[in-house]
Design an enzyme around this catalytic site. Structure first.
Site, PDB file in Angstrom:
ATOM      1  N   LEU A  29       0.838  -1.197   0.000  1.00 52.76           N
ATOM      2  CA  LEU A  29       0.000   0.000   0.000  1.00 52.76           C
ATOM      3  C   LEU A  29       0.872   1.245   0.000  1.00 52.76           C
ATOM      4  CD1 LEU A  29      -2.495  -1.023   2.825  1.00 52.76           C
ATOM      5  CD2 LEU A  29      -3.075  -0.755   0.420  1.00 52.76           C
ATOM      6  N   LYS A  84      -4.541  -0.719  10.619  1.00 52.55           N
ATOM      7  CA  LYS A  84      -3.473  -1.477   9.955  1.00 52.55           C
ATOM      8  C   LYS A  84      -2.649  -2.175  11.032  1.00 52.55           C
ATOM      9  CE  LYS A  84       0.155  -0.944   6.495  1.00 52.55           C
ATOM     10  NZ  LYS A  84       1.313  -1.407   7.273  1.00 52.55           N
TER      11      LYS A  84
HETATM   12  S1  IVH Z   1      -5.236  -4.621   2.440  1.00 49.77           S
HETATM   13  C1  IVH Z   1      -4.004  -4.337  -1.847  1.00 49.77           C
HETATM   14  N1  IVH Z   1      -5.995  -4.295   4.901  1.00 49.77           N
HETATM   15  O1  IVH Z   1      -0.490  -3.784   5.248  1.00 49.77           O
HETATM   16  C2  IVH Z   1      -4.446  -4.332  -0.430  1.00 49.77           C
HETATM   17  N2  IVH Z   1      -3.680  -4.623   4.501  1.00 49.77           N
HETATM   18  O2  IVH Z   1       1.243  -2.293   3.233  1.00 49.77           O
HETATM   19  C3  IVH Z   1      -3.356  -4.677   0.504  1.00 49.77           C
HETATM   20  N3  IVH Z   1      -2.284  -4.681   6.518  1.00 49.77           N
HETATM   21  O3  IVH Z   1       0.836  -6.385   3.328  1.00 49.77           O
HETATM   22  C4  IVH Z   1      -3.724  -5.218   1.782  1.00 49.77           C
HETATM   23  N4  IVH Z   1      -3.935  -4.376   7.945  1.00 49.77           N
HETATM   24  O4  IVH Z   1       0.230  -6.883   5.722  1.00 49.77           O
HETATM   25  C5  IVH Z   1      -4.945  -4.491   4.083  1.00 49.77           C
HETATM   26  N5  IVH Z   1      -6.861  -3.998   7.015  1.00 49.77           N
HETATM   27  C6  IVH Z   1      -5.800  -4.218   6.216  1.00 49.77           C
HETATM   28  C7  IVH Z   1      -4.487  -4.360   6.716  1.00 49.77           C
HETATM   29  C8  IVH Z   1      -3.432  -4.559   5.813  1.00 49.77           C
HETATM   30  C9  IVH Z   1      -2.619  -4.567   7.803  1.00 49.77           C
HETATM   31  C10 IVH Z   1      -0.916  -4.879   6.020  1.00 49.77           C
HETATM   32  C11 IVH Z   1      -0.721  -6.066   5.121  1.00 49.77           C
HETATM   33  C12 IVH Z   1      -0.167  -5.560   3.828  1.00 49.77           C
HETATM   34  C13 IVH Z   1       0.354  -4.230   4.223  1.00 49.77           C
HETATM   35  C14 IVH Z   1       0.292  -3.253   3.087  1.00 49.77           C
END
Ligand code: IVH
Length: 680
Positions: free
Chosen positions: A87, A122
């Site tokens: 992200l 997150k």
């Molecule tokens: S969505 C394309 N939702 O953040 C969407 N990620 O920097 C990507 N993460 O590798 C993931 N909480 O390990 C998403 N509610 C959440 C999240 C989350 C933590 C982490 C995950 C991902 C990283 C992205």
């Protein structure tokens, strides 16, 4: 007669292979050798001699095909059916406004109140992807490099939060459920093992070879998204989160559905205030466009979705003192000043270095050795100096004299003139652009083996430096001809770690063209540009020919590659050392040509270019529509162009050029007709 003889030879040979396998298994997987080294080596030699003499022999277990037995600590690699992306980050209101503006532009919308976000804490843990078929947990993968993960099914199976069988209704036929594995802070405190923080503990535990050991650490799992799916009929994220709960997953209690940046910020502040009360580490809030069809339209840029962003929590700050200012030389020659500070604990992490970014930053803030400064650290971002406490400055303090020559090779340095901004760069660079500057060469090597490039496990930054100091490596190709006998005797190395390294290197010799282009570290050619070039050139031969023929015309047409990139590629091929490196890498690697576009969209093998303003659809979305239907966007009018699509007020020069070349000129509505789209 001959046949019979051959049979006997084969029999002998296979017997030897069986014994060889047994020795390997005992040595590599049980760390318990059955025989002395020379017995093992002799057997290996005998097998190789037999193979040479009788070419009809070659078993898939032959030592000529396998460098070592698959080392026990390596998990099986499995490709994610849908890549696990990362992200982009936002740190303040301005970043959020920009994020939303880009979305509105892409969707050709004017009102932001139409956009709804799923705001989810997150969690700072380790992401995992769980494959369910007909509701049964089949396989669990780690993120790996996002494209390929490790099969950690057994370890994940020990986590009670991960349902083995999904319950409830509407279970899709197949689905990859993705979420975060983590340790609660209270559980972390009870652990005896010495891990720096809960995240490291979760990571270490997940990668245990023995699932029994994983079981002892109370790992938790919270689900938040999905990758591949079959027969999933859900139209938005909040609905999906509800489904996850019904199926038996834990979801975050702090997930919210929010409209408008003001409300996002209110929620952010509220959660940040509560952060300490929550029993697991969160480092921000992820905002996702709630509506799935809108997510689909927005798609991805590079490695991150356009429809989501991570809004980080504000940084932690502390006061410290600058002991020294060192100049680091980067892979592209950039001179980065780094403040060595008196070690200070900032939000649970001991910090002893802070970046000062570049020469201009030091001048602007007048940062000096001996200064008392405020240091900031936000999540995984490198700590930096916010300000100097001038009242505490000693009279004897002197302005920092930024070196005019490269501290590594002594070459002159320059600040380049940026034609677009019409300003000189803030960054000073070493003019030695190749392997002749020691520090640049080391950084190039680190880049070559890094996760996004060759991704050689067990060859981290420190080891690259160590190997460099021992004169084991100078150029990327040296990695494929390492002196393992010497390495075996280096402190901290042993037979097993050498075998593991050998294995990892061997494993990565097979490389895609785009990764190869990225890994050789041409300035301005990042992962995304490397992909674009690879898609256009298709074969490694075409890539090598760029230099040979001194003809870079093919690159001119690539949408997204401009003068800066092309000039940089030209410079790269002008450098004799680079050519030699390429030559040697060609010998050592097996570079896979770009696979033909396997998607059979209606625009397959057709090229398009847009000019003028489109109606009701943004240029970006129109381009993405072409690509989704297997067409290709090019950036110049040439013989290679099939269709020039004209909107309002097109560039006359482009239209005339296309007419001269007898290229089909079509209107926006004709283009939409090709795609069977009526209206927006
Ligand atoms: S969505 C394309 N939702 O953040 C969407 N990620 O920097 C990507 N993460 O590798 C993931 N909480 O390990 C998403 N509610 C959440 C999240 C989350 C933590 C982490 C995950 C991902 C990283 C992205």
């Amino acid at each position: 007669m001959i046949k019979k003889n051959n049979l006997k030879i084969k029999e002998d040979y296979l017997k030897k292979i069986q014994i060889y396998k047994k020795y390997n298994e005992a040595y590599f997987n049980k760390s318990n050798p059955l025989v002395d080294d020379n017995v093992y080596d002799n057997l290996k030699k005998e097998i190789l001699i037999l193979e040479k003499k009788y070419p009809f022999l070659k078993d898939k277990e032959s030592p000529s095909l396998n460098v070592g037995f698959k080392p026990s600590k390596n998990f099986k690699k499995v490709k994610h059916k849908v890549p696990m992306l990362s992200l982009n980050n936002a740190f303040n209101r301005e970043d959020l406004v920009n994020f939303e503006k880009k979305i509105l532009n892409f969707l050709n919308l004017e009102r932001s109140d139409l956009l709804e976000y799923s705001a989810e804490p997150k969690i700072d843990g380790i992401s995992a992807s769980l494959f369910y078929k007909k509701g049964n947990f089949i396989q669990g993968l780690s993120r790996g490099d996002g494209v390929e993960g490790e099969d950690i099914t057994e370890n994940l199976s020990t986590i009670t939060d991960i349902p083995k069988i999904l319950k409830g209704k509407n279970i899709p036929e197949e689905i990859d459920i993705r979420g975060e594995v983590f340790i609660q802070n209270t559980d972390f405190k009870k652990l005896n093992e010495k891990f720096a923080n809960p995240r490291n503990a979760a990571s270490g535990s997940l990668r245990q070879k023995d699932p029994e050991k994983t079981k002892k650490i109370p790992l938790k799992f919270i689900a938040y998204t999905f990758g591949f799916s079959k027969n999933l009929n859900i139209s938005n994220q909040s609905q999906f989160l509800k489904m996850l709960k019904n199926w038996g997953f834990k979801v975050n209690n702090y997930n919210r559905l929010i409209k408008g940046i003001d409300n996002l910020i209110k929620n952010h502040s509220a959660l940040e205030a509560k952060r300490k009360e929550i029993d697991f580490d969160i480092d921000g809030i992820v905002y996702k466009i709630n509506d799935f069809p809108v997510q689909q339209r927005l798609g991805f840029v590079a490695n991150a979705p356009r429809w989501a962003i991570a809004h980080k929590f504000s940084a932690n700050k502390s006061i410290s003192e600058i002991i020294n200012i060192e100049i680091q030389v980067g892979r592209t020659g950039a001179l980065t000043p780094v403040a060595k500070i008196k070690p200070v604990n900032i939000g649970g992490v001991l910090v002893s270095n802070a970046t000062l970014h570049n020469e201009d930053e030091i001048k602007r803030k007048d940062i000096r050795i001996g200064d008392v400064v405020i240091i900031e650290r936000a999540g995984d971002v490198i700590p930096h100096v916010i300000s100097v406490d001038l009242k505490k400055r000693k009279k004897s303090s002197k302005k920092f004299d930024f070196p005019k020559n490269c501290p590594s090779c002594g070459s002159s340095t320059i600040k380049e003139f940026n034609k677009i901004t019409k300003k000189f760069d803030a960054v000073r660079r070493c003019t030695n652009d190749g392997y002749d500057c020691e520090k640049i060469a080391i950084e190039k090597l680190k880049h070559f083996v890094s996760k996004e490039a060759l991704n050689i496990e067990g060859l981290g930054k420190k080891i690259v430096e160590n190997f460099w100091n021992l004169k084991l490596i100078r150029y990327p190709q040296d990695i494929f001809n390492l002196d393992f006998d010497k390495i075996k005797n280096i402190e901290g190395w042993g037979k097993l770690s050498v075998a593991n390294l050998k294995f990892s290197i061997e494993e990565k010799k097979n490389i895609s063209l785009s990764k190869f282009i990225y890994s050789i570290g041409i300035r301005h050619i990042g992962q995304e540009n490397a992909k674009l070039i690879s898609k256009t050139l298709k074969t490694s031969q075409n890539f090598f020919n760029l230099g040979k023929n001194n003809n870079f015309d093919e690159l001119l047409n690539i949408d997204g590659i401009g003068d800066t990139q092309i000039n940089s590629i030209k410079d790269f091929f002008l450098n004799k050392k680079n050519l030699l490196v390429l030559e040697k890498l060609k010998e050592n690697l097996s570079i896979q040509n770009e696979k033909e576009n396997s998607k059979n969209g209606i625009l397959k093998e057709k090229t398009f270019m847009f000019t003028g303003k489109l109606e009701g659809i943004s240029r970006a979305e129109a381009k993405s529509l072409v690509e989704k239907n297997s067409g290709k966007i090019i950036s110049n009018v040439s013989q290679k162009l099939d269709f020039l699509i004209i909107g309002e007020k097109p560039t006359v020069k482009k239209v005339n050029h296309a007419k001269n070349l007898r290229i089909k000129i079509i209107s926006q509505s004709e283009f939409l007709k090709m795609l069977d789209i009526k209206d927006f």
